[in-house]
Design a protein around this motif. Structure first.
Motif, short mmCIF file in Angstrom:
data_model
loop_
_atom_site.label_atom_id
_atom_site.label_comp_id
_atom_site.label_asym_id
_atom_site.label_seq_id
_atom_site.Cartn_x
_atom_site.Cartn_y
_atom_site.Cartn_z
N ILE A 26 0.86 -0.86 0.22
CA ILE A 26 0.05 -0.22 -0.06
C ILE A 26 0.53 0.94 -0.05
CG2 ILE A 26 -1.75 0.85 1.81
CD1 ILE A 26 -2.94 -1.54 2.50
N LYS A 27 2.07 1.32 0.88
CA LYS A 27 2.58 2.66 0.96
C LYS A 27 3.81 2.42 -0.48
CE LYS A 27 5.92 2.55 3.30
NZ LYS A 27 6.93 2.96 5.30
N GLN A 28 4.42 1.61 -1.00
CA GLN A 28 4.43 1.16 -2.20
C GLN A 28 3.89 1.84 -3.68
OE1 GLN A 28 5.74 -2.63 -3.83
NE2 GLN A 28 6.37 -1.55 -5.30
N LYS A 29 2.59 1.30 -3.29
CA LYS A 29 1.94 1.86 -4.64
C LYS A 29 0.78 3.18 -4.11
CE LYS A 29 2.24 -1.19 -7.46
NZ LYS A 29 3.02 -1.29 -8.66
N LYS A 30 1.01 4.12 -2.98
CA LYS A 30 0.18 4.88 -2.77
C LYS A 30 -1.43 4.81 -2.76
CE LYS A 30 3.72 8.17 -3.96
NZ LYS A 30 4.90 8.43 -4.52
N ILE A 31 -1.97 3.80 -2.42
CA ILE A 31 -3.07 3.23 -1.98
C ILE A 31 -3.59 4.39 -1.28
CG2 ILE A 31 -5.15 1.85 -1.04
CD1 ILE A 31 -2.83 1.45 -3.85
N TYR A 32 -5.14 4.59 -1.23
CA TYR A 32 -5.80 5.68 -0.41
C TYR A 32 -6.87 5.47 -0.16
CZ TYR A 32 -1.79 9.67 -2.19
OH TYR A 32 -1.37 9.79 -2.29
N LYS A 33 -7.45 4.05 -0.64
CA LYS A 33 -8.75 3.56 -0.56
C LYS A 33 -8.80 1.75 -0.22
CE LYS A 33 -12.56 7.27 -1.57
NZ LYS A 33 -13.41 7.02 -2.86
N ILE A 34 -9.36 1.80 1.02
CA ILE A 34 -9.39 -0.24 0.69
C ILE A 34 -10.61 -0.32 1.21
CG2 ILE A 34 -7.81 -0.08 3.14
CD1 ILE A 34 -7.20 -2.57 2.79
N THR A 35 -11.12 -1.55 1.31
CA THR A 35 -12.46 -2.06 1.25
C THR A 35 -12.49 -3.38 1.97
OG1 THR A 35 -13.81 -0.97 -0.28
CG2 THR A 35 -14.65 -3.07 0.81
N ASP A 36 -12.53 -3.72 2.86
CA ASP A 36 -12.36 -5.03 3.64
C ASP A 36 -13.83 -5.52 3.89
OD1 ASP A 36 -12.25 -7.31 5.35
OD2 ASP A 36 -12.03 -6.42 6.90
N ILE A 37 -13.36 -6.86 3.04
CA ILE A 37 -15.23 -7.84 2.59
C ILE A 37 -15.40 -8.70 3.48
CG2 ILE A 37 -16.69 -8.91 0.84
CD1 ILE A 37 -14.89 -7.33 -1.51
N GLY A 38 -16.16 -8.66 4.64
CA GLY A 38 -16.94 -9.74 6.46
C GLY A 38 -15.28 -9.25 6.89
N CYS A 39 -15.75 -7.76 6.87
CA CYS A 39 -14.80 -7.26 8.03
C CYS A 39 -14.64 -7.92 9.03
CB CYS A 39 -14.74 -6.08 8.21
SG CYS A 39 -16.21 -4.98 9.38
N GLY A 40 -15.37 -8.46 10.23
CA GLY A 40 -15.88 -8.98 11.75
C GLY A 40 -15.39 -7.88 12.49
N SER A 41 -15.11 -7.91 13.51
CA SER A 41 -14.61 -7.09 14.67
C SER A 41 -13.86 -5.86 13.88
CB SER A 41 -14.48 -8.39 15.79
OG SER A 41 -12.73 -8.38 15.60
N GLY A 42 -13.52 -5.83 12.59
CA GLY A 42 -12.36 -4.89 12.47
C GLY A 42 -10.80 -4.81 12.51
N ARG A 43 -10.34 -5.64 12.83
CA ARG A 43 -9.12 -5.89 13.31
C ARG A 43 -7.95 -5.46 11.77
NH1 ARG A 43 -9.31 -12.37 15.72
NH2 ARG A 43 -10.84 -12.02 13.77
N VAL A 44 -8.23 -6.29 10.48
CA VAL A 44 -7.78 -5.63 9.78
C VAL A 44 -8.17 -3.94 9.53
CG1 VAL A 44 -7.63 -5.97 7.02
CG2 VAL A 44 -7.73 -7.25 8.43
#
Length: 162
Positions: A26-44
């Protein structure tokens, strides 16, 4: 939390080793938006919100009780959005640079449906899978740009552009 049904997997341990690899990507590609599908309790989500202060994160969670706890935990962070929905019935997903799936489904047909839904995005995007050792029809349209295996666990990053 155990939801014990035929379609969705239970809240599973978070692969922090792979999250560290994702963090570097993510740092290398300069990513600004991520989606967690099935995020559960939000650890990611928690991992990335603590390590990437400029990252906008959307989490999708089916289970209402888990969703309510997760939403409450992140309620004071404006760049995090938690959505309670059956993603398999969605017609559209929030825009994102990366879609993260840590084995949330039990059926290949459900994975293919989600990948097809993700594919509706016109821009360049990445799909990151953790421990999804399946030959999914919809993922064949993507190119693997990074992968790492550790025993039976597998981490793969796909892109929709060459």
């Amino acid at each position: 939390n155990i939801i014990n049904n035929s379609r969705y997997t239970d809240n599973i341990p978070t692969p922090y080793f792979f999250l560290d690899k994702m963090y570097n990507f993510i740092k290398q590609k300069k990513i600004y938006k991520i989606t967690d599908i099935g995020c559960g309790s939000g650890r990611v989500i928690n991992f990335f919100s603590n390590n990437q202060p400029n990252l906008y994160i959307t989490g999708y969670e089916l289970n209402k009780n888990i969703f309510l706890k997760t939403k409450k935990y992140f309620r004071n962070i404006n760049r995090i959005k938690i959505i309670n929905t059956n993603i398999l019935k969605s017609k559209k997903l929030e825009s994102s640079d990366i879609f993260y799936l840590a084995d949330p489904f039990k059926k290949d047909s459900d994975y293919n449906k989600i990948i097809k839904l993700i594919s509706k995005s016109k821009k360049k995007l990445y799909v990151i899978t953790v421990n999804i050792n399946k030959n999914l029809k919809e993922l064949r349209k993507y190119k693997i740009v990074n992968q790492y295996r550790c025993n039976k666990l597998g981490y793969k990053i796909y892109t929709n552009k060459k």
